[in-house]
Enzyme design. Structure first.
Site, short mmCIF file in Angstrom:
data_model
loop_
_atom_site.label_atom_id
_atom_site.label_comp_id
_atom_site.label_asym_id
_atom_site.label_seq_id
_atom_site.Cartn_x
_atom_site.Cartn_y
_atom_site.Cartn_z
N GLU A 96 0.84 -1.03 0.02
CA GLU A 96 -0.01 -0.03 0.17
C GLU A 96 0.91 1.24 0.30
O GLU A 96 0.43 2.33 -0.01
CB GLU A 96 -0.81 -0.08 1.20
CG GLU A 96 -1.89 -1.23 1.06
CD GLU A 96 -3.00 -0.95 2.27
OE1 GLU A 96 -2.86 -0.22 3.25
OE2 GLU A 96 -4.07 -1.90 2.54
N ASP A 331 -18.50 3.26 11.86
CA ASP A 331 -17.12 3.39 11.72
C ASP A 331 -16.90 4.36 10.57
O ASP A 331 -16.24 4.10 9.61
CB ASP A 331 -16.76 1.97 11.17
CG ASP A 331 -15.26 1.62 10.90
OD1 ASP A 331 -14.63 2.44 11.55
OD2 ASP A 331 -14.81 1.01 10.02
N LYS A 358 -14.96 8.81 5.32
CA LYS A 358 -15.82 7.76 5.12
C LYS A 358 -17.27 8.07 5.04
O LYS A 358 -17.97 7.30 4.33
CB LYS A 358 -15.73 6.72 6.29
CG LYS A 358 -14.53 5.53 6.05
CD LYS A 358 -14.41 4.66 7.10
CE LYS A 358 -13.09 3.75 7.01
NZ LYS A 358 -13.57 2.41 7.89
#
Length: 708
Positions: A96, A331, A358
């Protein structure tokens, strides 16, 4: 005689000087690497935009805009872009990391926090540093044993390790200079994010909110490793006192014994820095537990979860904060990349920061004081109708907190945008976001008890089978996509759909956008309208973002392929799965790609004697302990193998693998303290039974195909 000795001495000294001068001139040798890496100081990092040929920090500059202004590679000549070299890094699992490059010397990290130095002029490895992370940490890393990158400063390379250390490495030799333990290793802390260097300090956060920790950010002296300051992101036990006024204020927004589950708020990825304001901007993560009903009974904003906090670089005190998701229960981390820019808004040039966290809203915030300027949905959102610009708060839908129903919520916990970095192009004035439309059905569990085992998730989610399940009939097709977002006019300009919801971060150049995909391609798009103009098959899925840099007057683009991470452990979108490989491209490049052995897979076929009850028990245990990494048997696997295709020899030692830890050096956990021999046998028989059933169905399908 004396004259001859003098002549010989002069000749000897001259030869040494010549060798020394040649050594200084040879790019990639010890003297060159020492010189160019020691020059990466505060001034070089501050003026990164004045040296576009290098990529000196995670987001290229302190603004983290990932815009490479080099313009040798354009939409008009990209047909001539070809492979310059490729380097097999020799290991699988997810890559990543964003590579750093200074005068052609590249530094990049990989799985298990291993760091590689590469000479980009030759494509050859200079050195490898292995911090020797204990392999049992794979079990407390929520999202794979990945690492997103390193920092570079005054001849040192810095990496945060999965087991919670910050390590300084000599940039020339690859030897450790110092390391410091940044976390309590008796708790479930990990580090996967890249450190940053601001004002001579190394800034590092951590992860672990799914398991039950208290988040914080720490600054260390880059030369010595001495701790300079630490800022906790959520309050601790009031009985122990508060570290500062920010924590005292935050405690009033929590209820119950919140500190007993840790609180969460881990700052595991997002940082940016304004050197004029002397402010570090930190993206703060979700709570422990995810479910606010159990984390903070009675509600509350739960500061500073899911927030951006602005900290003074000198002492770590908080100047301001903005909370994107008050009382987060989905979350919805705000750990996604933060980009700084100066932008004309309503006729006035503002110092802003931008984030697509998010929760699905794109935020433009005045970075001097935290004033919200705009917040608009960049993906499909149904947990809130909009964000009130007067209060700065989202206006939630009646079902958003799923208190009385099981509800399909957009976005789900993978977010409208995750860690994969976006990029901002100041020429097009567009932000390019690796996004997704994706949901999850959230629901309340009737009862919940915290698991004290630090290897266990503590999120308190589930569902109530006696409650109504509300599905969204207006929901779009769930998919991944690359979108171009106009932050001034607050709208999407174009989008490109993807097969997978899990793709790579992006790079922007003056007229192009580069992104890797789960299907194993590096793709270039026209930055203005999203038209695809070039693609290259790297054979295996990509999640890492590309970079661009210049060496010897030529512009290069590099990307590290290597499938994995949270979205890639148990599923993949390519037929083959190759080790992590650095691919580097240049105009006129004509090298052939590396070749790797093709995987030949066949379902394991071993006869077993087992009843339905044992198979059912094995399935439950498999789903509890194995499914998160390996996926369901027969799904094809991802970065971790599909056990339905395992070799017979593996099942001969199945108990030793699962119950005795013989594969622990490879990262396979030892479950011997949680599973007895009978339970391990049930898991084994479930896998074998499923594989045999799949093989039978496959043969039947082939026979039917022959008939028709």
């Amino acid at each position: 005689m004396i004259i001859n000795l003098r002549k010989n001495l002069v000749l000897f000294v001259s030869t040494l000087m010549l060798i020394s001068c040649q050594g200084e001139m040879e790019h990639g040798n010890v003297n060159h690497i020492r010189k160019v890496t020691k020059q990466v100081d505060d001034i070089r990092l501050l003026s990164a935009d004045k040296a576009p040929g290098d990529w000196l920090s995670y987001g290229r500059n302190y603004s983290e805009d990932r815009f490479g202004e080099l313009d040798q590679i354009t939409k008009n000549n990209i047909d001539s872009l070809g492979l310059a070299w490729a380097l097999n890094l020799g290991t699988t699992k997810g890559f990543e990391a964003t590579p750093l490059v200074v005068d052609g010397i590249m530094y990049v990290s990989g799985p298990w926090s291993i760091v590689y130095a590469i000479n980009t002029r030759t494509g050859e490895l200079v050195w490898t540093f292995n911090p020797e992370v204990p392999r049992h940490y794979s079990e407390i890393a929520c999202c794979d044993v990945v690492n997103r990158g390193v920092a570079l400063y005054k001849g040192k390379v810095f990496v945060g390790t999965l087991d919670g250390r910050l390590v300084a490495i000599d940039a020339v030799s690859g030897k450790k200079v110092w390391d410091v333990l940044t976390v309590d290793q008796n708790e479930s802390y990990t580090i996967t994010g890249a450190p940053r260097v601001y004002d001579g300090k190394v800034i590092i956060g951590n992860g672990g909110a799914e398991y039950g920790v208290r988040g914080f950010v720490t600054a260390y002296d880059a030369l010595t490793g001495r701790q300079v300051w630490r800022f906790y992101t959520v309050p601790g036990d009031p009985a122990l006192g508060f570290e500062n006024d920010a924590m005292k204020t935050a405690s009033k927004t929590w209820s119950g014994n919140y500190w007993e589950t840790g609180g969460g708020g881990t700052a595991w990825d997002a940082f940016a820095y304004d050197p004029d304001l002397k402010l570090v901007y930190v993206g703060v993560g979700n709570g422990t537990l995810w479910n606010q009903e159990f984390r903070s009974p009675g509600g509350g904003d739960n500061l500073y979860l899911s927030s951006i906090v602005a900290l003074n670089i000198e002492n770590g005190t908080m100047k301001w904060y903005y909370q994107t998701t008050p009382g987060d229960t989905w979350d919805y981390t705000a750990t996604q990349q933060i980009i700084l820019a100066n932008m004309r808004i309503k006729g006035q040039v503002r110092k802003i920061l931008m984030q697509a966290p998010k929760n699905g809203f794109f935020y433009v915030i005045d970075r001097t004081n935290g004033e919200l300027l705009s917040a608009d949905p960049y993906v499909y959102v149904n947990w809130a109708t909009h964000v009130d610009l007067e209060t700065g708060r989202p206006v939630e839908t009646p079902f958003g907190r799923y208190k009385k129903v099981n509800a399909q919520i957009f976005p789900g916990p993978a977010g409208g945008h995750n860690w994969q970095p976006m990029a901002y192009n100041p020429i097009t004035n567009l932000v390019y976001i690796p996004a997704r439309d994706l949901s999850m059905v959230y629901g309340q569990v009737k009862e919940w008890t915290q698991t004290k085992d630090i290897r266990s998730f503590n999120i308190a989610l589930g569902g109530d089978k006696n409650s109504i399940t509300r599905m969204d009939t207006l929901a779009p097709k769930e998919r991944g996509k690359l979108i171009a977002w106009d932050p001034v006019n607050k709208k999407q300009v174009w989008e490109v759909g993807h097969k997978s919801i899990w793709n790579a971060g992006v790079l922007s150049t003056p007229d192009l956008v580069f992104q890797g995909t789960a299907e194993g391609f590096l793709v270039a798009y026209n930055a203005t309208d999203g038209t695809e103009v070039w693609r290259y098959n790297v054979g295996s899925g990509v999640v890492a973002p590309p970079i661009t840099y210049m060496v010897e007057g030529k512009q290069y683009v590099s990307i590290v392929s290597g499938w994995g991470g949270a979205g890639g452990r148990s599923i993949r979108y390519t037929d083959q799965f190759y080790p992590g490989t650095i691919y580097t491209f240049v105009i006129g490049g004509n090298q052939l790609p590396p070749t790797y052995p093709r995987l030949q897979r066949e379902y394991i076929d071993i006869e077993i004697t087992s009843d339905e009850a044992e198979i059912s028990d094995g399935k439950k245990l498999f789903n509890q302990y194995c499914q998160r990494c390996h996926g369901s048997p027969g799904n094809g696997g991802g970065a971790y193998p599909d056990l339905a295709y395992s070799e017979k020899a593996k099942f001969d030692i199945f108990n030793q693998i699962v119950g005795e830890g013989v594969y622990l050096p490879l990262g396979m956990p030892n479950f011997g303290d949680r599973l007895d021999a009978a339970q391990i046998g049930s898991i084994k028989n479930f896998i074998l039974s499923t594989a045999r059933e799949l093989k039978t169905n496959e043969k039947t399908s082939e026979m039917n195909g022959n008939i028709h």
